[in-house]
Motif scaffolding. Structure first.
Motif, PDB file in Angstrom:
ATOM      1  N   PHE A  32      45.377  42.478  25.875  1.00 33.85           N
ATOM      2  CA  PHE A  32      46.573  42.272  26.645  1.00 33.85           C
ATOM      3  C   PHE A  32      47.825  42.050  25.894  1.00 33.85           C
ATOM      4  O   PHE A  32      47.831  41.547  24.539  1.00 33.85           O
ATOM      5  N   THR A  33      48.945  42.450  26.313  1.00 32.06           N
ATOM      6  CA  THR A  33      50.186  41.775  25.819  1.00 32.06           C
ATOM      7  C   THR A  33      50.381  40.209  26.390  1.00 32.06           C
ATOM      8  O   THR A  33      49.940  39.932  27.409  1.00 32.06           O
ATOM      9  N   VAL A  34      50.765  39.228  25.705  1.00 35.29           N
ATOM     10  CA  VAL A  34      51.068  37.873  25.873  1.00 35.29           C
ATOM     11  C   VAL A  34      52.520  37.386  25.781  1.00 35.29           C
ATOM     12  O   VAL A  34      52.894  37.895  24.670  1.00 35.29           O
ATOM     13  N   GLY A  35      53.035  36.722  26.749  1.00 33.78           N
ATOM     14  CA  GLY A  35      54.455  36.521  26.656  1.00 33.78           C
ATOM     15  C   GLY A  35      54.400  34.872  26.961  1.00 33.78           C
ATOM     16  O   GLY A  35      53.711  34.413  27.476  1.00 33.78           O
ATOM     17  N   TRP A  36      55.583  34.327  26.402  1.00 30.12           N
ATOM     18  CA  TRP A  36      55.891  33.121  26.696  1.00 30.12           C
ATOM     19  C   TRP A  36      57.258  33.152  27.510  1.00 30.12           C
ATOM     20  O   TRP A  36      58.307  33.853  27.193  1.00 30.12           O
ATOM     21  N   PHE A  37      57.318  32.333  28.364  1.00 34.67           N
ATOM     22  CA  PHE A  37      58.552  32.244  29.377  1.00 34.67           C
ATOM     23  C   PHE A  37      58.752  30.652  29.355  1.00 34.67           C
ATOM     24  O   PHE A  37      58.009  29.929  29.214  1.00 34.67           O
ATOM     25  N   VAL A 106      60.572  40.817  31.101  1.00 36.28           N
ATOM     26  CA  VAL A 106      60.770  40.340  32.440  1.00 36.28           C
ATOM     27  C   VAL A 106      59.260  39.497  33.151  1.00 36.28           C
ATOM     28  O   VAL A 106      58.235  40.361  32.665  1.00 36.28           O
ATOM     29  N   ALA A 107      59.795  38.820  33.782  1.00 37.39           N
ATOM     30  CA  ALA A 107      58.575  38.068  34.387  1.00 37.39           C
ATOM     31  C   ALA A 107      57.678  39.089  35.173  1.00 37.39           C
ATOM     32  O   ALA A 107      56.370  38.866  35.150  1.00 37.39           O
ATOM     33  N   SER A 108      58.525  39.831  36.037  1.00 38.15           N
ATOM     34  CA  SER A 108      57.786  40.780  36.640  1.00 38.15           C
ATOM     35  C   SER A 108      56.581  41.891  36.085  1.00 38.15           C
ATOM     36  O   SER A 108      55.888  42.422  36.579  1.00 38.15           O
TER      37      SER A 108
END
Length: 123
Positions: A32-37, A106-108
């Motif tokens: 998976f791609t992992v992101g931080w917001f 982007v969160a979406s």
């Protein structure tokens, strides 16, 4: 399904450091791609950083470049956000997100989210 749980938030003085962790369960998120917001009250959720699989390509928002580092340990099913030289404007609830897809700012672009962890930076 992937469940994400963030930890490591807290109160720190300006110039200090924190390391956030995002632990995944339910299935391996190594692909998976992992992101931080992050989000402050009354504002939209803001992209901070993301890291791809399998090559670990990273991306950052301009305001954190040189201060924050995103990483992942697939063996531990955990992603991290090392935050150095923290500023009061970094104060927010930080969220971890994951998607079985390409890098996204982007969160979406993400379909799995943690519950968030509060980071407060005092001046």
């Amino acid at each position: 399904q992937v469940q994400l749980v963030e930890s490591g938030g807290g109160l720190v003085q300006a110039g200090g450091s924190l390391r956030l962790a995002c632990a995944a369960s339910g299935r391996s998120f190594s692909s998976f791609t992992v992101g931080w917001f992050r989000q402050v009250p009354g504002m939209e959720r803001e992209f901070v950083a993301c890291i791809s699989w399998p090559f670990g390509v990273t991306a950052y928002t301009d305001s954190v470049k040189g201060r924050f580092t995103i990483s992942r340990d697939n063996a531990k099913n955990t992603a991290y956000l090392q935050m150095n030289s923290l500023k009061p404007e970094d104060t927010a609830v930080y969220y971890c997100a994951a998607v079985n897809g390409p890098l996204a700012r982007v969160a979406s672009g993400y379909n799995y989210w943690g519950q968030g962890t509060q980071v407060t930076v005092s001046s």
